[in-house]
Design a protein around this motif. Structure first.
Motif, PDB file in Angstrom:
ATOM      1  N   VAL A  73      30.733  -0.212  72.967  1.00 49.70           N
ATOM      2  CA  VAL A  73      30.431  -0.337  74.392  1.00 49.70           C
ATOM      3  C   VAL A  73      30.178   1.050  74.989  1.00 49.70           C
ATOM      4  O   VAL A  73      30.684   1.404  76.058  1.00 49.70           O
ATOM      5  N   TYR A  74      29.398   1.843  74.270  1.00 45.51           N
ATOM      6  CA  TYR A  74      29.050   3.188  74.717  1.00 45.51           C
ATOM      7  C   TYR A  74      27.878   3.084  75.685  1.00 45.51           C
ATOM      8  O   TYR A  74      26.843   2.471  75.360  1.00 45.51           O
ATOM      9  N   PRO A  75      27.980   3.650  76.879  1.00 38.49           N
ATOM     10  CA  PRO A  75      26.929   3.463  77.898  1.00 38.49           C
ATOM     11  C   PRO A  75      25.682   4.300  77.635  1.00 38.49           C
ATOM     12  O   PRO A  75      25.341   5.207  78.394  1.00 38.49           O
ATOM     13  N   GLY A  76      24.994   3.997  76.558  1.00 35.16           N
ATOM     14  CA  GLY A  76      23.785   4.727  76.207  1.00 35.16           C
ATOM     15  C   GLY A  76      22.549   3.862  76.375  1.00 35.16           C
ATOM     16  O   GLY A  76      22.597   2.736  76.893  1.00 35.16           O
ATOM     17  N   LEU A  77      21.433   4.382  75.904  1.00 36.05           N
ATOM     18  CA  LEU A  77      20.159   3.686  76.063  1.00 36.05           C
ATOM     19  C   LEU A  77      20.101   2.417  75.224  1.00 36.05           C
ATOM     20  O   LEU A  77      19.512   1.412  75.638  1.00 36.05           O
ATOM     21  N   GLY A  78      20.713   2.447  74.033  1.00 34.45           N
ATOM     22  CA  GLY A  78      20.727   1.258  73.191  1.00 34.45           C
ATOM     23  C   GLY A  78      21.484   0.114  73.825  1.00 34.45           C
ATOM     24  O   GLY A  78      21.035  -1.042  73.805  1.00 34.45           O
ATOM     25  N   GLN A  79      22.651   0.417  74.393  1.00 32.61           N
ATOM     26  CA  GLN A  79      23.439  -0.606  75.078  1.00 32.61           C
ATOM     27  C   GLN A  79      22.678  -1.168  76.275  1.00 32.61           C
ATOM     28  O   GLN A  79      22.681  -2.383  76.527  1.00 32.61           O
ATOM     29  N   LEU A  80      22.001  -0.290  77.014  1.00 36.03           N
ATOM     30  CA  LEU A  80      21.199  -0.740  78.159  1.00 36.03           C
ATOM     31  C   LEU A  80      20.091  -1.680  77.707  1.00 36.03           C
ATOM     32  O   LEU A  80      19.844  -2.724  78.340  1.00 36.03           O
ATOM     33  N   MET A  81      19.433  -1.353  76.611  1.00 34.74           N
ATOM     34  CA  MET A  81      18.331  -2.178  76.134  1.00 34.74           C
ATOM     35  C   MET A  81      18.822  -3.557  75.728  1.00 34.74           C
ATOM     36  O   MET A  81      18.170  -4.571  76.015  1.00 34.74           O
ATOM     37  N   VAL A  82      19.969  -3.627  75.054  1.00 28.39           N
ATOM     38  CA  VAL A  82      20.533  -4.924  74.665  1.00 28.39           C
ATOM     39  C   VAL A  82      20.838  -5.763  75.899  1.00 28.39           C
ATOM     40  O   VAL A  82      20.530  -6.968  75.947  1.00 28.39           O
ATOM     41  N   ASP A  83      21.443  -5.155  76.902  1.00 29.64           N
ATOM     42  CA  ASP A  83      21.776  -5.885  78.127  1.00 29.64           C
ATOM     43  C   ASP A  83      20.530  -6.409  78.820  1.00 29.64           C
ATOM     44  O   ASP A  83      20.497  -7.555  79.292  1.00 29.64           O
ATOM     45  N   GLU A  84      19.489  -5.565  78.891  1.00 27.30           N
ATOM     46  CA  GLU A  84      18.294  -5.969  79.625  1.00 27.30           C
ATOM     47  C   GLU A  84      17.451  -6.981  78.850  1.00 27.30           C
ATOM     48  O   GLU A  84      16.749  -7.778  79.457  1.00 27.30           O
ATOM     49  N   VAL A  85      17.520  -6.966  77.528  1.00 22.74           N
ATOM     50  CA  VAL A  85      16.824  -7.994  76.746  1.00 22.74           C
ATOM     51  C   VAL A  85      17.403  -9.361  77.060  1.00 22.74           C
ATOM     52  O   VAL A  85      16.678 -10.354  77.216  1.00 22.74           O
ATOM     53  N   SER A  86      18.727  -9.447  77.160  1.00 22.72           N
ATOM     54  CA  SER A  86      19.364 -10.729  77.471  1.00 22.72           C
ATOM     55  C   SER A  86      18.977 -11.225  78.864  1.00 22.72           C
ATOM     56  O   SER A  86      19.012 -12.429  79.134  1.00 22.72           O
ATOM     57  N   LYS A  87      18.593 -10.296  79.765  1.00 19.90           N
ATOM     58  CA  LYS A  87      18.191 -10.674  81.124  1.00 19.90           C
ATOM     59  C   LYS A  87      16.676 -10.855  81.256  1.00 19.90           C
ATOM     60  O   LYS A  87      16.195 -11.166  82.349  1.00 19.90           O
ATOM     61  N   HIS A  88      15.922 -10.571  80.182  1.00 19.07           N
ATOM     62  CA  HIS A  88      14.454 -10.612  80.228  1.00 19.07           C
ATOM     63  C   HIS A  88      13.909  -9.608  81.238  1.00 19.07           C
ATOM     64  O   HIS A  88      12.892  -9.855  81.893  1.00 19.07           O
ATOM     65  N   ASP A  89      14.580  -8.486  81.401  1.00 22.11           N
ATOM     66  CA  ASP A  89      14.132  -7.450  82.340  1.00 22.11           C
ATOM     67  C   ASP A  89      13.092  -6.581  81.626  1.00 22.11           C
ATOM     68  O   ASP A  89      13.393  -5.509  81.096  1.00 22.11           O
ATOM     69  N   VAL A  90      11.851  -7.054  81.625  1.00 20.07           N
ATOM     70  CA  VAL A  90      10.795  -6.457  80.806  1.00 20.07           C
ATOM     71  C   VAL A  90      10.528  -4.987  81.135  1.00 20.07           C
ATOM     72  O   VAL A  90      10.388  -4.168  80.225  1.00 20.07           O
ATOM     73  N   PRO A  91      10.430  -4.555  82.405  1.00 18.08           N
ATOM     74  CA  PRO A  91      10.142  -3.136  82.670  1.00 18.08           C
ATOM     75  C   PRO A  91      11.159  -2.187  82.050  1.00 18.08           C
ATOM     76  O   PRO A  91      10.788  -1.149  81.496  1.00 18.08           O
ATOM     77  N   VAL A  92      12.442  -2.531  82.139  1.00 18.76           N
ATOM     78  CA  VAL A  92      13.468  -1.663  81.553  1.00 18.76           C
ATOM     79  C   VAL A  92      13.381  -1.685  80.031  1.00 18.76           C
ATOM     80  O   VAL A  92      13.487  -0.640  79.371  1.00 18.76           O
ATOM     81  N   ARG A 101      21.665   6.980  81.093  1.00 14.09           N
ATOM     82  CA  ARG A 101      21.914   6.364  79.785  1.00 14.09           C
ATOM     83  C   ARG A 101      21.297   7.182  78.658  1.00 14.09           C
ATOM     84  O   ARG A 101      21.891   7.341  77.594  1.00 14.09           O
ATOM     85  N   PHE A 102      20.085   7.697  78.903  1.00 11.81           N
ATOM     86  CA  PHE A 102      19.424   8.512  77.880  1.00 11.81           C
ATOM     87  C   PHE A 102      20.195   9.801  77.631  1.00 11.81           C
ATOM     88  O   PHE A 102      20.291  10.266  76.493  1.00 11.81           O
ATOM     89  N   ALA A 103      20.752  10.381  78.694  1.00 13.76           N
ATOM     90  CA  ALA A 103      21.574  11.585  78.525  1.00 13.76           C
ATOM     91  C   ALA A 103      22.796  11.290  77.656  1.00 13.76           C
ATOM     92  O   ALA A 103      23.171  12.104  76.803  1.00 13.76           O
ATOM     93  N   ASN A 104      23.415  10.132  77.838  1.00 13.23           N
ATOM     94  CA  ASN A 104      24.565   9.763  77.008  1.00 13.23           C
ATOM     95  C   ASN A 104      24.165   9.577  75.554  1.00 13.23           C
ATOM     96  O   ASN A 104      24.874  10.000  74.632  1.00 13.23           O
ATOM     97  N   THR A 105      23.017   8.940  75.325  1.00 12.41           N
ATOM     98  CA  THR A 105      22.540   8.748  73.952  1.00 12.41           C
ATOM     99  C   THR A 105      22.231  10.081  73.284  1.00 12.41           C
ATOM    100  O   THR A 105      22.562  10.296  72.106  1.00 12.41           O
ATOM    101  N   MET A 106      21.597  11.000  74.015  1.00 13.33           N
ATOM    102  CA  MET A 106      21.281  12.303  73.451  1.00 13.33           C
ATOM    103  C   MET A 106      22.553  13.087  73.139  1.00 13.33           C
ATOM    104  O   MET A 106      22.615  13.817  72.144  1.00 13.33           O
ATOM    105  N   PHE A 107      23.563  12.948  73.983  1.00 14.92           N
ATOM    106  CA  PHE A 107      24.835  13.621  73.719  1.00 14.92           C
ATOM    107  C   PHE A 107      25.452  13.104  72.420  1.00 14.92           C
ATOM    108  O   PHE A 107      25.890  13.886  71.567  1.00 14.92           O
TER     109      PHE A 107
END
Length: 315
Positions: A262-281, A94-100
């Motif tokens: 719906v770009y599979p980057g780090l920002g999208q991942l963070m939004v998804d994991e916040v909704s799941k309360h996945d604190v480590p991610v 995901r970070f590679a996609n965001t950097m791109f």
């Protein structure tokens, strides 16, 4: 310069520590938790208690934060609470996609903004200067998500030139990536070009009021030569600062743009994991964003000092 880098590095580490604590607190105060999100309709008190024990959510919040922090210092960001995968395995692609996407936007935005700013300064008060200022003021005033939806409606849906969803993967060829990520890139460029262009113009015009510039004018030099050869080198410090801040935004502020497209980057991942309360991610994503912002600010400060001899003497 070495002393300056050391001071900024220490302050950066303290800022990262504060940012990690704030991210953890912000995730903790959200209603519900991961166990409730997983069990949903089967969330009986007994099932919730058992799942929280399995996930380690029964421990006090401060203890979970300290354990995570010491693990992060060793390079171990733990495992996702949602799927059990290693956090780094989740983040790296995901970070590679965001950097791109950030690099794609930067390659277009920085030369365009600096070029427009210099052209506006050379043609100060003319039709080109007024037009560019009006357009940049309009783009500053419009939120990025609104620009994104306008591009989707008119460019993707009605004209059909580019896809509305930037669906890329590690197997996507390079030129296909450029095509799929074009609309997110344009959205980011429209947002950051205005700030960099206006700062470039203002910095150059401020230097143009200097006595040595007046002497160059009296000697008969053309305005273009005066701006490029004499004014621009002395106006670089604020330009470098605003460019670095906007480059930081390209990485840190992509959350909204990635979510819209719906770009599979780090920002999208963070939004998804916040909704799941996945604190480590969420913690790991937040630390990457904070570290990027801090490093780019430090680089901007150092480059500003190196580009201005007067600032070096003050140090």
């Amino acid at each position: 310069m070495g002393k300056l880098i050391l001071q900024r590095s220490i302050l950066g580490l303290l800022t990262l520590l504060a940012a990690s604590a704030l991210i953890f607190i912000g995730t903790e105060v959200l209603p519900g938790d991961l166990a409730s999100a997983i069990l949903q309709n089967q969330a009986t008190p007994e099932n919730l208690a058992k799942l929280r024990l399995d996930l380690g959510l029964d421990k006090p919040a401060i203890l979970r934060y300290v354990e995570w922090l010491f693990g992060a210092l060793r390079g171990d960001f733990g495992h996702s609470l949602a799927n059990g995968r290693d956090v780094l395995e989740e983040i790296v692609p995901r970070f590679a996609n965001t950097m791109f996407l950030a690099a794609y936007a930067a390659v277009v935005a920085v030369p365009l903004a600096v070029g427009l700013g210099l052209a506006a300064a050379i043609r100060q008060g003319g039709a080109f200067d007024r037009t560019v200022n009006i357009l940049t003021l309009m783009t500053i005033s419009v939120p990025e998500y609104f620009l994104a939806y306008l591009l989707i409606k008119y460019v993707a849906v009605e004209l059909g030139w580019f896809p509305s969803l930037a669906n890329v993967s590690s197997d996507t060829p390079f030129f296909d990536r450029l095509y799929y990520a074009f609309l997110p890139m344009v959205t980011l460029v429209l947002v950051i070009v205005a700030h960099m262009m206006r700062m470039t113009r203002a910095s150059v015009l401020a230097v143009m009021a200097s006595p040595y510039i007046e002497m160059a004018i009296l000697k008969g030099l053309t305005k273009t030569r005066i701006v490029l050869r004499h004014a621009l080198p002395n106006a670089l410090a604020p330009i470098i600062s605003v460019v670095a801040l906007n480059l930081a935004y390209l990485i840190v502020g992509v959350v909204v743009v990635e979510t819209v497209f719906v770009y599979p980057g780090l920002g999208q991942l963070m939004v998804d994991e916040v909704s799941k309360h996945d604190v480590p991610v969420v913690q790991a994503c937040g630390l990457i964003f904070a570290a990027t912002f801090i490093v780019l600010n430090m680089v901007a400060d150092i480059l500003s000092i190196l580009s201005n001899p007067r600032l070096r003497r003050l140090r």
